[in-house]
Design a protein around this motif. Structure first.
Motif, PDB file in Angstrom:
ATOM      1  N   LYS A 120       0.819  -1.211   0.000  1.00  0.00           N
ATOM      2  CA  LYS A 120       0.000   0.000   0.000  1.00  0.00           C
ATOM      3  C   LYS A 120       0.853   1.261   0.000  1.00  0.00           C
ATOM      4  CE  LYS A 120      -3.802  -2.235   2.525  1.00  0.00           C
ATOM      5  NZ  LYS A 120      -4.549  -2.275   3.808  1.00  0.00           N
ATOM      6  N   THR A 121       2.038   1.196   0.614  1.00  0.00           N
ATOM      7  CA  THR A 121       2.900   2.375   0.702  1.00  0.00           C
ATOM      8  C   THR A 121       4.362   1.976   0.511  1.00  0.00           C
ATOM      9  OG1 THR A 121       3.099   2.132   3.109  1.00  0.00           O
ATOM     10  CG2 THR A 121       1.352   3.601   2.299  1.00  0.00           C
ATOM     11  N   ILE A 122       5.155   2.956   0.097  1.00  0.00           N
ATOM     12  CA  ILE A 122       6.601   2.756  -0.091  1.00  0.00           C
ATOM     13  C   ILE A 122       7.336   3.905   0.585  1.00  0.00           C
ATOM     14  CG2 ILE A 122       8.483   2.645  -1.778  1.00  0.00           C
ATOM     15  CD1 ILE A 122       6.448   1.509  -3.783  1.00  0.00           C
ATOM     16  N   PHE A 123       8.394   3.564   1.319  1.00  0.00           N
ATOM     17  CA  PHE A 123       9.241   4.561   1.968  1.00  0.00           C
ATOM     18  C   PHE A 123      10.656   4.402   1.410  1.00  0.00           C
ATOM     19  CE2 PHE A 123       5.731   3.565   4.641  1.00  0.00           C
ATOM     20  CZ  PHE A 123       5.354   4.765   5.228  1.00  0.00           C
ATOM     21  N   ILE A 124      11.126   5.426   0.724  1.00  0.00           N
ATOM     22  CA  ILE A 124      12.468   5.362   0.141  1.00  0.00           C
ATOM     23  C   ILE A 124      13.433   6.035   1.115  1.00  0.00           C
ATOM     24  CG2 ILE A 124      13.924   5.932  -1.835  1.00  0.00           C
ATOM     25  CD1 ILE A 124      11.378   6.061  -3.529  1.00  0.00           C
ATOM     26  N   ALA A 125      14.289   5.210   1.718  1.00  0.00           N
ATOM     27  CA  ALA A 125      15.281   5.692   2.678  1.00  0.00           C
ATOM     28  C   ALA A 125      16.663   5.241   2.208  1.00  0.00           C
ATOM     29  CB  ALA A 125      14.973   5.138   4.071  1.00  0.00           C
ATOM     30  N   ALA A 126      16.925   5.511   0.933  1.00  0.00           N
ATOM     31  CA  ALA A 126      18.086   4.922   0.254  1.00  0.00           C
ATOM     32  C   ALA A 126      19.351   5.761   0.359  1.00  0.00           C
ATOM     33  CB  ALA A 126      17.744   4.679  -1.217  1.00  0.00           C
ATOM     34  N   GLY A 127      19.417   6.680   1.322  1.00  0.00           N
ATOM     35  CA  GLY A 127      20.632   7.481   1.481  1.00  0.00           C
ATOM     36  C   GLY A 127      20.938   8.287   0.236  1.00  0.00           C
ATOM     37  N   VAL A 128      22.165   8.174  -0.247  1.00  0.00           N
ATOM     38  CA  VAL A 128      22.538   8.887  -1.474  1.00  0.00           C
ATOM     39  C   VAL A 128      22.247   8.041  -2.710  1.00  0.00           C
ATOM     40  CG1 VAL A 128      24.307  10.308  -0.388  1.00  0.00           C
ATOM     41  CG2 VAL A 128      24.923   8.057  -1.270  1.00  0.00           C
ATOM     42  N   GLY A 129      21.552   6.928  -2.503  1.00  0.00           N
ATOM     43  CA  GLY A 129      21.273   6.020  -3.607  1.00  0.00           C
ATOM     44  C   GLY A 129      22.208   4.820  -3.526  1.00  0.00           C
ATOM     45  N   ALA A 131       9.686   9.814   0.870  1.00  0.00           N
ATOM     46  CA  ALA A 131      11.146   9.843   0.804  1.00  0.00           C
ATOM     47  C   ALA A 131      11.687  10.453   2.091  1.00  0.00           C
ATOM     48  CB  ALA A 131      11.615  10.653  -0.402  1.00  0.00           C
ATOM     49  N   VAL A 132      12.563   9.722   2.778  1.00  0.00           N
ATOM     50  CA  VAL A 132      13.116  10.183   4.050  1.00  0.00           C
ATOM     51  C   VAL A 132      14.633  10.010   4.055  1.00  0.00           C
ATOM     52  CG1 VAL A 132      11.017   9.717   5.383  1.00  0.00           C
ATOM     53  CG2 VAL A 132      12.697   7.893   5.086  1.00  0.00           C
ATOM     54  N   GLY A 133      15.304  10.872   4.814  1.00  0.00           N
ATOM     55  CA  GLY A 133      16.754  10.782   4.905  1.00  0.00           C
ATOM     56  C   GLY A 133      17.454  11.500   3.769  1.00  0.00           C
ATOM     57  N   GLY A 187      15.525  24.119   2.996  1.00  0.00           N
ATOM     58  CA  GLY A 187      16.025  24.018   4.353  1.00  0.00           C
ATOM     59  C   GLY A 187      16.542  22.654   4.745  1.00  0.00           C
ATOM     60  N   LYS A 188      16.593  21.716   3.804  1.00  0.00           N
ATOM     61  CA  LYS A 188      17.030  20.351   4.096  1.00  0.00           C
ATOM     62  C   LYS A 188      18.438  20.330   4.692  1.00  0.00           C
ATOM     63  CE  LYS A 188      17.632  15.830   3.776  1.00  0.00           C
ATOM     64  NZ  LYS A 188      16.859  14.820   4.519  1.00  0.00           N
ATOM     65  N   LYS A 189      18.612  19.546   5.761  1.00  0.00           N
ATOM     66  CA  LYS A 189      19.921  19.319   6.364  1.00  0.00           C
ATOM     67  C   LYS A 189      20.171  17.820   6.370  1.00  0.00           C
ATOM     68  CE  LYS A 189      20.771  23.642   7.437  1.00  0.00           C
ATOM     69  NZ  LYS A 189      19.708  24.200   6.573  1.00  0.00           N
ATOM     70  N   LYS A 190      21.300  17.406   5.818  1.00  0.00           N
ATOM     71  CA  LYS A 190      21.610  15.979   5.725  1.00  0.00           C
ATOM     72  C   LYS A 190      22.199  15.484   7.037  1.00  0.00           C
ATOM     73  CE  LYS A 190      22.048  15.281   0.775  1.00  0.00           C
ATOM     74  NZ  LYS A 190      22.815  14.592  -0.279  1.00  0.00           N
ATOM     75  N   GLY A 211      16.621  12.868   9.502  1.00  0.00           N
ATOM     76  CA  GLY A 211      15.964  11.713   8.905  1.00  0.00           C
ATOM     77  C   GLY A 211      15.014  11.036   9.878  1.00  0.00           C
ATOM     78  N   PHE A 212      15.389  10.977  11.157  1.00  0.00           N
ATOM     79  CA  PHE A 212      14.505  10.399  12.173  1.00  0.00           C
ATOM     80  C   PHE A 212      13.200  11.195  12.256  1.00  0.00           C
ATOM     81  CE2 PHE A 212      18.292   8.627  14.831  1.00  0.00           C
ATOM     82  CZ  PHE A 212      18.470   7.617  13.898  1.00  0.00           C
ATOM     83  N   HIS A 213      13.319  12.517  12.256  1.00  0.00           N
ATOM     84  CA  HIS A 213      12.137  13.387  12.295  1.00  0.00           C
ATOM     85  C   HIS A 213      11.253  13.142  11.069  1.00  0.00           C
ATOM     86  CE1 HIS A 213       9.795  17.124  12.031  1.00  0.00           C
ATOM     87  NE2 HIS A 213      10.351  17.333  10.853  1.00  0.00           N
ATOM     88  N   GLU A 214      11.875  13.049   9.900  1.00  0.00           N
ATOM     89  CA  GLU A 214      11.122  12.831   8.671  1.00  0.00           C
ATOM     90  C   GLU A 214      10.390  11.486   8.702  1.00  0.00           C
ATOM     91  OE1 GLU A 214      14.612  15.297   6.328  1.00  0.00           O
ATOM     92  OE2 GLU A 214      14.211  13.214   5.742  1.00  0.00           O
TER      93      GLU A 214
END
Length: 355
Positions: free
Chosen positions: A120-129, A294-296, A303-306, A311-314
Motif C-alpha cells: 500500500k505504501t513505499i518509503f524510500i530511505a536509500a541514502g545517497v542512492g 522519501a526520508v533521509g 532548508g534540508k539538512k543531511k 531523517g529520524f524526524h522525517e
C-alpha cells in the motif's frame, strides 16, 4: 540482534515496503510499528546499517540526541534492538528494480533477485542512492580486485602483517593508514598532491608517524603495475617531477570516494532534483506520487539538512502521513510512549503504575 535475510523470491503482500536499511530506514520501521504497521525492508547491501556500517563502522557519531558518542555499528545495533517488537522482514543483497502503480491503488515492487511485493505504501530511505566506490583506472589492475586490490575494508585482520599501499587523501584513506600502522608490516600512503581533504588532526598524526619512520608518504600517481608469478608485486608511481618509482606491495587499498547513483529509482516517475527526490511538503514527506514517501539523505526540500537526526524526524511524520492509505477508515491519534497503555502493549513492555 542478528538479522537473517529472507531467501529471495516469492510474493509478499504488505502495508509498507522500506527501501534502504540504514539508520533512517530502521527508524522508519519503529515509527510505523508504533502505528501497528508492519514493514518489509529491502537493501542492496548484504547487511543492515547503510553507509554508517559499510564505510565508517568504527567512526564516532556525536549528534544523536542523548547519546554523547557512538559508532555507526553501535547506532545500528541499538536501532535493531529498538525495532525488535515489530518483526520487520528483511530482504538483503537485492536492489529494487521495479515500482509500478496498480489499478487498485497499491504498488507492485520487484527486486533484482525476483522477490515481488504488493504494498500500500513505499518509503524510500536509500541514502545517497546505490553508492559505488570510484575505482583506480590502471591497465591490468582490475584482475586483482578482491584478492590484492580493495576499495572497502570489511575484515581488517586480513591486512595484518602485509605490506600495504593506501591511496587517497580523504578521511577514509587517512583513518585506515593510521589504523594499520603497527599492525601491517609496512604502510605507504600514496596521494596525488600535497593537500589533503581529511581532518587536520589525522593529517598531523600521519606526518608525525612519517617523521618517526613508522609509515611513509609518497606524492604521485599510479602509472602502471608489475606482476610476478601471477600476483601484483609493484606499483609504478610517477611523481610531479616526472620521475617514476617502483613501490613493492602485498595489498593495495584505494579510497577515491564514492559515486552515488540513483539507479532504477530514476525510472519510477518521481520528481528528481540534483539526484535527490523532491518531497511535496514537509508535513508528511510524500513525493509527487501519492503513497510513496522519501526520508533521509535521498530527499530534498527547502532548508534540508543531511543529518541522521533530521531523517529520524522525517520518518516519524512520514509514518503518520502514510497511515490514511493503510487505515482509511481509522482516525489516527497522537499518543506518547511514556503514558500510552496501547503503545506499551505494542512495544511489549509493562505500563508503569503512578501513585
Amino acid at each position: 540482534m542478528n538479522i537473517v535475510s529472507t531467501p529471495p523470491g516469492g510474493l509478499h503482500e504488505t502495508d509498507a515496503v522500506i527501501i534502504g536499511a540504514g539508520p533512517v530506514g530502521l527508524f522508519q520501521v519503529f515509527e510505523l510499528g508504533l502505528l501497528e504497521i508492519k514493514a518489509h525492508v529491502i537493501d542492496s547491501l548484504a547487511a543492515v546499517g547503510g553507509q554508517c556500517v559499510e564505510l565508517y563502522p568504527d567512526k564516532p557519531i556525536y549528534d544523536i540526541p542523548a547519546i554523547p558518542s557512538c559508532t555507526g555499528q553501535e547506532l545500528t545495533d541499538g536501532l535493531l534492538k529498538q525495532i525488535e517488537p515489530f518483526g520487520a522482514t528483511f530482504h538483503l543483497g537485492q536492489e529494487v528494480t521495479l515500482v509500478q502503480k496498480r489499478e487498485d491503488g497499491r504498488f507492485d515492487v520487484e527486486t533484482s533477485l525476483g522477490t515481488k511485493f504488493i504494498t500500500k505504501t513505499i518509503f524510500i530511505a536509500a541514502g545517497v542512492g546505490s553508492f559505488q566506490p570510484r575505482t583506480m583506472k590502471v591497465d591490468g589492475l582490475e584482475k586483482f580486485d578482491g584478492s590484492q586490490v580493495f576499495y572497502r575494508v570489511k575484515d581488517p585482520a586480513q591486512f595484518a602483517g602485509k605490506n600495504l599501499v593506501i591511496c587517497g587523501g580523504g578521511d577514509s584513506a587517512l583513518d585506515w593508514a593510521l589504523n594499520f600502522v603497527g599492525k601491517a608490516e609496512s604502510v605507504v600512503l600514496l596521494h596525488r598532491r600535497e593537500d589533503f581533504r581529511a581532518a587536520p588532526a589525522s593529517v598531523a598524526k600521519m606526518k608525525q608517524l612519517c617523521d618517526e619512520y613508522e609509515m611513509q608518504l609518497i606524492t604521485g600517481q599510479v602509472s602502471g603495475i608489475e606482476e610476478k608469478d601471477g600476483k601484483l608485486a609493484e606499483l609504478r608511481v610517477t611523481g610531479a617531477d616526472g620521475v617514476t618509482r617502483r613501490v613493492p606491495l602485498d595489498m593495495l587499498l584505494v579510497f577515491y570516494g564514492l559515486s552515488p547513483k540513483l539507479g532504477p529509482i530514476a525510472e519510477w516517475g518521481l520528481d528528481i532534483e540534483r539526484k535527490q527526490l523532491k518531497v511535496v511538503n514537509t508535513e508528511k514527506f510524500e513525493t509527487n506520487v501519492p503513497g510513496i514517501f522519501a526520508v533521509g539523505d535521498i530527499n530534498t526540500y527547502p532548508g534540508k539538512k543531511k543529518l541522521i537526526l533530521s531523517g529520524f524526524h522525517e520518518a516519524a511524520l512520514a509514518a503518520f502521513g502514510a497511515a490514511p492509505y493503510i487505515f482509511p477508515d481509522k482516525k489516527i491519534h497522537m499518543q506518547y510512549t511514556t503514558t500510552s497503555p496501547k503503545l506499551h502493549k505494542v512495544l511489549g513492555v509493562e505500563s508503569p503504575v503512578f501513585d
